[in-house]
Design a protein around this motif. Structure first.
Motif, PDB file in Angstrom:
ATOM      1  N   ALA A 210       0.839  -1.201   0.000  1.00 25.95           N
ATOM      2  CA  ALA A 210       0.000   0.000   0.000  1.00 25.95           C
ATOM      3  C   ALA A 210       0.875   1.253   0.000  1.00 25.95           C
ATOM      4  O   ALA A 210       0.593   2.232  -0.709  1.00 25.95           O
ATOM      5  N   ALA A 211       1.947   1.222   0.785  1.00 27.93           N
ATOM      6  CA  ALA A 211       2.882   2.352   0.819  1.00 27.93           C
ATOM      7  C   ALA A 211       3.583   2.512  -0.530  1.00 27.93           C
ATOM      8  O   ALA A 211       3.770   3.634  -1.015  1.00 27.93           O
ATOM      9  N   LEU A 212       3.955   1.394  -1.154  1.00 19.99           N
ATOM     10  CA  LEU A 212       4.574   1.447  -2.481  1.00 19.99           C
ATOM     11  C   LEU A 212       3.616   2.039  -3.514  1.00 19.99           C
ATOM     12  O   LEU A 212       4.022   2.828  -4.373  1.00 19.99           O
ATOM     13  N   GLY A 213       2.354   1.664  -3.417  1.00 18.55           N
ATOM     14  CA  GLY A 213       1.347   2.200  -4.330  1.00 18.55           C
ATOM     15  C   GLY A 213       1.188   3.702  -4.163  1.00 18.55           C
ATOM     16  O   GLY A 213       1.076   4.444  -5.156  1.00 18.55           O
ATOM     17  N   ALA A 214       1.175   4.166  -2.913  1.00 20.19           N
ATOM     18  CA  ALA A 214       1.058   5.604  -2.649  1.00 20.19           C
ATOM     19  C   ALA A 214       2.261   6.355  -3.205  1.00 20.19           C
ATOM     20  O   ALA A 214       2.116   7.431  -3.813  1.00 20.19           O
ATOM     21  N   MET A 215       3.451   5.794  -3.030  1.00 21.75           N
ATOM     22  CA  MET A 215       4.658   6.443  -3.553  1.00 21.75           C
ATOM     23  C   MET A 215       4.654   6.480  -5.076  1.00 21.75           C
ATOM     24  O   MET A 215       5.085   7.468  -5.689  1.00 21.75           O
ATOM     25  N   THR A 216       4.151   5.420  -5.698  1.00 25.11           N
ATOM     26  CA  THR A 216       4.070   5.371  -7.161  1.00 25.11           C
ATOM     27  C   THR A 216       3.158   6.467  -7.697  1.00 25.11           C
ATOM     28  O   THR A 216       3.498   7.173  -8.656  1.00 25.11           O
ATOM     29  N   ASN A 217       1.985   6.623  -7.085  1.00 25.52           N
ATOM     30  CA  ASN A 217       1.064   7.682  -7.501  1.00 25.52           C
ATOM     31  C   ASN A 217       1.683   9.057  -7.321  1.00 25.52           C
ATOM     32  O   ASN A 217       1.523   9.943  -8.172  1.00 25.52           O
ATOM     33  N   LEU A 218       2.379   9.242  -6.206  1.00 26.46           N
ATOM     34  CA  LEU A 218       3.014  10.530  -5.941  1.00 26.46           C
ATOM     35  C   LEU A 218       4.060  10.856  -7.011  1.00 26.46           C
ATOM     36  O   LEU A 218       4.100  11.977  -7.531  1.00 26.46           O
ATOM     37  N   ILE A 219       4.892   9.879  -7.343  1.00 27.86           N
ATOM     38  CA  ILE A 219       5.926  10.095  -8.371  1.00 27.86           C
ATOM     39  C   ILE A 219       5.299  10.441  -9.715  1.00 27.86           C
ATOM     40  O   ILE A 219       5.763  11.343 -10.429  1.00 27.86           O
ATOM     41  N   TYR A 220       4.224   9.746 -10.053  1.00 28.92           N
ATOM     42  CA  TYR A 220       3.567   9.987 -11.338  1.00 28.92           C
ATOM     43  C   TYR A 220       3.026  11.415 -11.432  1.00 28.92           C
ATOM     44  O   TYR A 220       3.274  12.122 -12.426  1.00 28.92           O
ATOM     45  N   TYR A 221       2.284  11.849 -10.417  1.00 23.91           N
ATOM     46  CA  TYR A 221       1.699  13.186 -10.470  1.00 23.91           C
ATOM     47  C   TYR A 221       2.749  14.280 -10.309  1.00 23.91           C
ATOM     48  O   TYR A 221       2.594  15.386 -10.841  1.00 23.91           O
ATOM     49  N   LEU A 222       3.838  13.985  -9.615  1.00 21.27           N
ATOM     50  CA  LEU A 222       4.957  14.927  -9.569  1.00 21.27           C
ATOM     51  C   LEU A 222       5.562  15.110 -10.955  1.00 21.27           C
ATOM     52  O   LEU A 222       5.944  16.223 -11.345  1.00 21.27           O
ATOM     53  N   SER A 223       5.641  14.005 -11.697  1.00 15.53           N
ATOM     54  CA  SER A 223       6.206  14.087 -13.053  1.00 15.53           C
ATOM     55  C   SER A 223       5.329  14.942 -13.953  1.00 15.53           C
ATOM     56  O   SER A 223       5.831  15.681 -14.809  1.00 15.53           O
ATOM     57  N   ILE A 224       4.002  14.855 -13.787  1.00 17.42           N
ATOM     58  CA  ILE A 224       3.092  15.700 -14.573  1.00 17.42           C
ATOM     59  C   ILE A 224       3.263  17.162 -14.183  1.00 17.42           C
ATOM     60  O   ILE A 224       3.385  18.045 -15.038  1.00 17.42           O
ATOM     61  N   LEU A 225       3.277  17.408 -12.875  1.00 15.25           N
ATOM     62  CA  LEU A 225       3.379  18.773 -12.376  1.00 15.25           C
ATOM     63  C   LEU A 225       4.662  19.455 -12.850  1.00 15.25           C
ATOM     64  O   LEU A 225       4.619  20.539 -13.449  1.00 15.25           O
ATOM     65  N   PHE A 226       5.789  18.833 -12.608  1.00 15.47           N
ATOM     66  CA  PHE A 226       7.066  19.463 -12.940  1.00 15.47           C
ATOM     67  C   PHE A 226       7.377  19.377 -14.427  1.00 15.47           C
ATOM     68  O   PHE A 226       8.068  20.231 -14.973  1.00 15.47           O
ATOM     69  N   GLY A 227       6.834  18.346 -15.084  1.00 19.36           N
ATOM     70  CA  GLY A 227       7.027  18.237 -16.521  1.00 19.36           C
ATOM     71  C   GLY A 227       6.334  19.377 -17.245  1.00 19.36           C
ATOM     72  O   GLY A 227       6.879  19.984 -18.172  1.00 19.36           O
ATOM     73  N   ARG A 228       5.103  19.695 -16.828  1.00 20.32           N
ATOM     74  CA  ARG A 228       4.343  20.780 -17.458  1.00 20.32           C
ATOM     75  C   ARG A 228       4.991  22.140 -17.147  1.00 20.32           C
ATOM     76  O   ARG A 228       5.009  23.040 -17.967  1.00 20.32           O
ATOM     77  N   GLN A 229       5.492  22.254 -15.908  1.00 21.54           N
ATOM     78  CA  GLN A 229       6.095  23.533 -15.531  1.00 21.54           C
ATOM     79  C   GLN A 229       7.362  23.792 -16.345  1.00 21.54           C
ATOM     80  O   GLN A 229       7.626  24.921 -16.743  1.00 21.54           O
TER      81      GLN A 229
END
Length: 231
Positions: A210-229
């Motif tokens: 469950a913790a791994l899943g949460a970290m995976t989601n966080l990394i993915y949305y961070l990539s969208i956020l900083f990628g767009r910026q």
């Protein structure tokens, strides 16, 4: 989406394997009757008494594998199969949930921190999906990252909560197994103790994935956020 699939597929496979393994172990040990004949309720009540805890109630709750400790009202809530069961699995789960009661009684820091986060995490979890959807749409069409940044902050909070849960769960199992080991009247044989340890290990692994899943989601949305910026 390609990055998300690369990140999430291994986690999903691992999660399904762990869930299957945990349920199969629990089912197996639920059919192994204790030589001592104790029910889960009796195990829980004895563990609490042995540790000088008299203000915690042991209750039966509906559902399968719905066992949990509620620090707010100090109740050990055992699913029907565990509450009435007289198996290795019932003893292990009942002792584990009482391990959380011991944590509260001994002011275990990680449990206190986790409990203090529950109200905020609960609200965040209910709103997060919509915040992320709106945030992704806004950053895609207007390049405004504020809403997505709020969503990422919420994901970070949930990820931290998942990580904090790990020492809480492992410590509760450790306390349970130590008590069971010292009380030969509950688990008579080494084999029963090994089975209880195995069941709790796989239960703990569900929190790890469950913790791994949460970290995976966080990394993915961070990539969208900083990628767009950057774009």
């Amino acid at each position: 989406m390609g990055l998300y699939l690369i990140l999430i597929i291994p986690v999903l496979i691992l999660s399904m394997f762990v869930q299957w393994r945990f349920r199969s172990k629990f089912s197996k040990y639920a059919h192994m009757q204790l030589n001592s004949g104790f029910s889960g309720k009796e195990v829980a009540e004895k563990m609490l008494r042995d540790n000088g805890i008299y203000d915690v109630r042991v209750m039966s709750t509906d559902g399968q594998l719905s066992d949990h400790y509620n620090p707010a009202d100090k109740t050990v809530n055992l699913s029907t199969d565990v509450y009435y069961g007289r198996s290795v699995a019932a003893a292990a789960v009942a002792a584990h949930e009482c391990g959380h009661a011991l944590q509260q009684a001994r002011s275990y820091a990680w449990l206190n921190l986790r409990s203090s986060m529950v109200p905020v995490v609960s609200i965040t979890s209910n709103l997060l999906q919509w915040v992320l959807i709106i945030g992704v749409l806004l950053i895609a069409f207007t390049f405004n990252p504020i809403v997505l940044a709020i969503g990422v902050a919420g994901l970070a909070l949930i990820t931290i909560f998942s990580i904090i849960t790990l020492p809480v769960e492992f410590d509760a199992s450790k306390r349970a197994l130590q008590w069971l080991k010292n009380n030969k009247g509950i688990l008579y044989t080494t084999e029963e103790h090994t089975q209880a340890k195995d069941a709790l290990w796989w239960a703990a692994m569900t929190y790890v994935v469950a913790a791994l899943g949460a970290m995976t989601n966080l990394i993915y949305y961070l990539s969208i956020l900083f990628g767009r910026q950057r774009g």
